[in-house]
Design an enzyme around this catalytic site. Structure first.
Site, PDB file in Angstrom:
ATOM      1  N   GLU A 126       0.862  -1.182   0.000  1.00  0.00           N
ATOM      2  CA  GLU A 126       0.000   0.000   0.000  1.00  0.00           C
ATOM      3  C   GLU A 126       0.900   1.234   0.000  1.00  0.00           C
ATOM      4  OE1 GLU A 126      -3.714   1.944   2.506  1.00  0.00           O
ATOM      5  OE2 GLU A 126      -2.715   0.163   3.279  1.00  0.00           O
ATOM      6  N   ILE A 138      -2.854   8.028   7.283  1.00  0.00           N
ATOM      7  CA  ILE A 138      -1.823   7.870   8.309  1.00  0.00           C
ATOM      8  C   ILE A 138      -0.452   7.559   7.708  1.00  0.00           C
ATOM      9  CG2 ILE A 138      -2.036   5.383   8.715  1.00  0.00           C
ATOM     10  CD1 ILE A 138      -1.844   8.150  11.449  1.00  0.00           C
ATOM     11  N   HIS A 139      -0.353   7.426   6.386  1.00  0.00           N
ATOM     12  CA  HIS A 139       0.938   7.121   5.767  1.00  0.00           C
ATOM     13  C   HIS A 139       1.906   8.283   6.004  1.00  0.00           C
ATOM     14  CE1 HIS A 139      -0.060   3.541   3.126  1.00  0.00           C
ATOM     15  NE2 HIS A 139      -1.217   3.861   3.670  1.00  0.00           N
ATOM     16  N   ALA A 192      -9.757   8.024   2.244  1.00  0.00           N
ATOM     17  CA  ALA A 192      -8.526   8.540   1.634  1.00  0.00           C
ATOM     18  C   ALA A 192      -8.617   8.573   0.109  1.00  0.00           C
ATOM     19  CB  ALA A 192      -7.308   7.721   2.084  1.00  0.00           C
ATOM     20  N   ASP A 241     -16.550  -1.549   9.778  1.00  0.00           N
ATOM     21  CA  ASP A 241     -16.460  -1.505  11.242  1.00  0.00           C
ATOM     22  C   ASP A 241     -17.423  -0.482  11.848  1.00  0.00           C
ATOM     23  OD1 ASP A 241     -15.211   0.826  10.443  1.00  0.00           O
ATOM     24  OD2 ASP A 241     -13.344   0.480  11.551  1.00  0.00           O
ATOM     25  N   ASP A 267      -8.099  -4.131   7.180  1.00  0.00           N
ATOM     26  CA  ASP A 267      -7.113  -3.047   7.357  1.00  0.00           C
ATOM     27  C   ASP A 267      -6.580  -3.091   8.788  1.00  0.00           C
ATOM     28  OD1 ASP A 267      -5.518  -0.955   6.467  1.00  0.00           O
ATOM     29  OD2 ASP A 267      -7.015   0.591   6.886  1.00  0.00           O
TER      30      ASP A 267
END
Length: 392
Positions: free
Chosen positions: A131, A142-143, A221, A249, A275
């Site tokens: 990813e 969050i990357h 995202a 979720d 994820d």
């Protein structure tokens, strides 16, 4: 946990989802890690009898799993790390997965590339999911900003090596790389998913024409659906060529969004993914992600600035949530957890059904969505049976 590698065994169940219909009672005969026979109305002579309320189904396939059991793949891109992730998620019904590496330094990608061939001999590892790092910074999630980049020749060499490491995926932002790079990755044997992208719908259409076939964590995202620019969300919902993973979720996507996605994509194109991060399968509340503290609170994993950092989710929970939040049948949810990801990976004739010749990757769970047991065929390089997992 059961093992179906070299042993012959017969599992009897009152309820069997064969990948198409809910049937039963019946029994499933396994030999040499493959399903030899499925018989309905016949349960005599079974070596394993499931509880009366248990459902036997194809094992779950998770194409996006960053960690579990206290392991983050980025921190442990090794055989031991991958084994820890697989074992943690197997307890929640996942019998096939793609351990997922988020954007990181070239050396980390290379370390995983070196370990990848050996990791494929671990039962349950179907390939890998890279990813990044070719993402759009405006949709980075969050990357780490410092690791997002257009791959150079060194990166490309490592990434392309995953093309013959099972059925591996690369998530990228199509608008951020030359079209020729997409061609190069697909030619190497990789599946490409659009994600962490601010692309227009037209740009996504062009990428799909080149062979992009997936969308990573739909709605999250990515460019959103607007009146005059449908973005990646609109393109994903409107193009039947695209498979889409979705994090079910109740946090990443509002239930109304989940229902819209299901109505547009259907069970044959929408895939449940976790994820998942390292806390899955543990009682821990915090972990470090590339130098940043991530905290679990009310089921939500966030960095200090509130950015979502993956999910605290397992596949059995995703199936349960799909039934409850989308309002679909258990059959539809199970298809999204097994048959559809198998189809996306080009493994539709091997996994996702209980039928003669298919791999004996199975899960049994009860009406409370508690996993009773799992069986795994033992998977080396694609299609080859190897040593099955020991009873765990």
């Amino acid at each position: 946990m059961g093992h179906a590698g070299s042993a012959s065994l017969t599992i009897a169940a009152q309820h069997i989802f064969d990948g198409i219909d809910m049937r039963g009672p019946g029994s499933v005969r396994i030999a040499q890690g493959r399903i030899e026979r499925i018989s309905f109305g016949e349960t005599a002579g079974a070596s394993i009898r499931l509880p009366r309320d248990a459902i036997l189904a194809p094992g779950f396939i998770d194409i996006q799993v960053n960690g579990g059991g206290g392991v983050l793949l980025n921190d442990q891109p090794t055989e031991a790390g991958v084994r820890g992730i697989v074992e943690a998620h197997r307890k929640a019904g996942t019998t096939g997965c793609l351990p997922t590496l988020i954007s990181d330094r070239s050396e980390v990608i290379e370390r995983l590339a070196v370990a990848a061939e050996t990791c494929l001999e671990i039962p349950g590892v179907l390939g890998f999911h890279l990813e990044g790092p070719a993402l759009n910074r405006s949709r980075k999630g969050i990357h780490p900003d410092a690791e997002i980049r257009v791959p150079d020749r060194r990166d490309l060499a490592a990434i392309k090596s995953f093309g013959d490491r099972g059925r591996s995926i690369v998530t990228l932002a199509p608008e951020c790389v030359p079209a020729s790079m997409i061609d190069e990755l697909i030619a190497a044997g990789l599946r490409i998913a659009a994600g962490h992208s601010d692309a227009t719908a037209a740009e996504i259409g062009q990428a799909v024409d080149r062979g992009v076939s997936g969308v990573t964590h739909l709605f999250n995202a990515m460019s959103q659906l607007n009146a005059r620019e449908p973005g990646l969300v609109g393109a994903a919902l409107g193009d039947d060529r695209l498979f889409a993973g979705i994090i079910c979720d109740g946090i990443h996507v509002d239930p109304t969004g989940l229902r819209v996605a299901f109505r547009c994509k259907g069970r044959d194109r929408l895939m449940l993914v976790t994820d998942a991060m390292p806390l899955a399968g543990t009682n821990d509340r915090q972990f470090m992600l590339q130098g940043r503290e991530i905290t679990l609170h009310d089921g939500r994993l966030t960095g200090r600035d509130g950015t979502l950092a993956g999910a605290h989710l397992t596949m059995i929970e995703a199936v349960r949530n799909a039934v409850a939040l989308i309002g679909i049948s258990l059959v539809d949810a199970l298809v999204m957890a097994s048959r559809t990801p198998a189809s996306f990976l080009g493994l539709g004739s091997e996994l996702g059904r209980i039928a003669p010749g298919y791999r004996a990757d199975l899960v049994a769970f009860n009406p409370d969505f508690e996993v009773v047991d799992t069986w795994m065929s033992g998977v080396g390089s694609m299609g080859e049976a190897s040593k099955a997992s020991e009873r765990g």
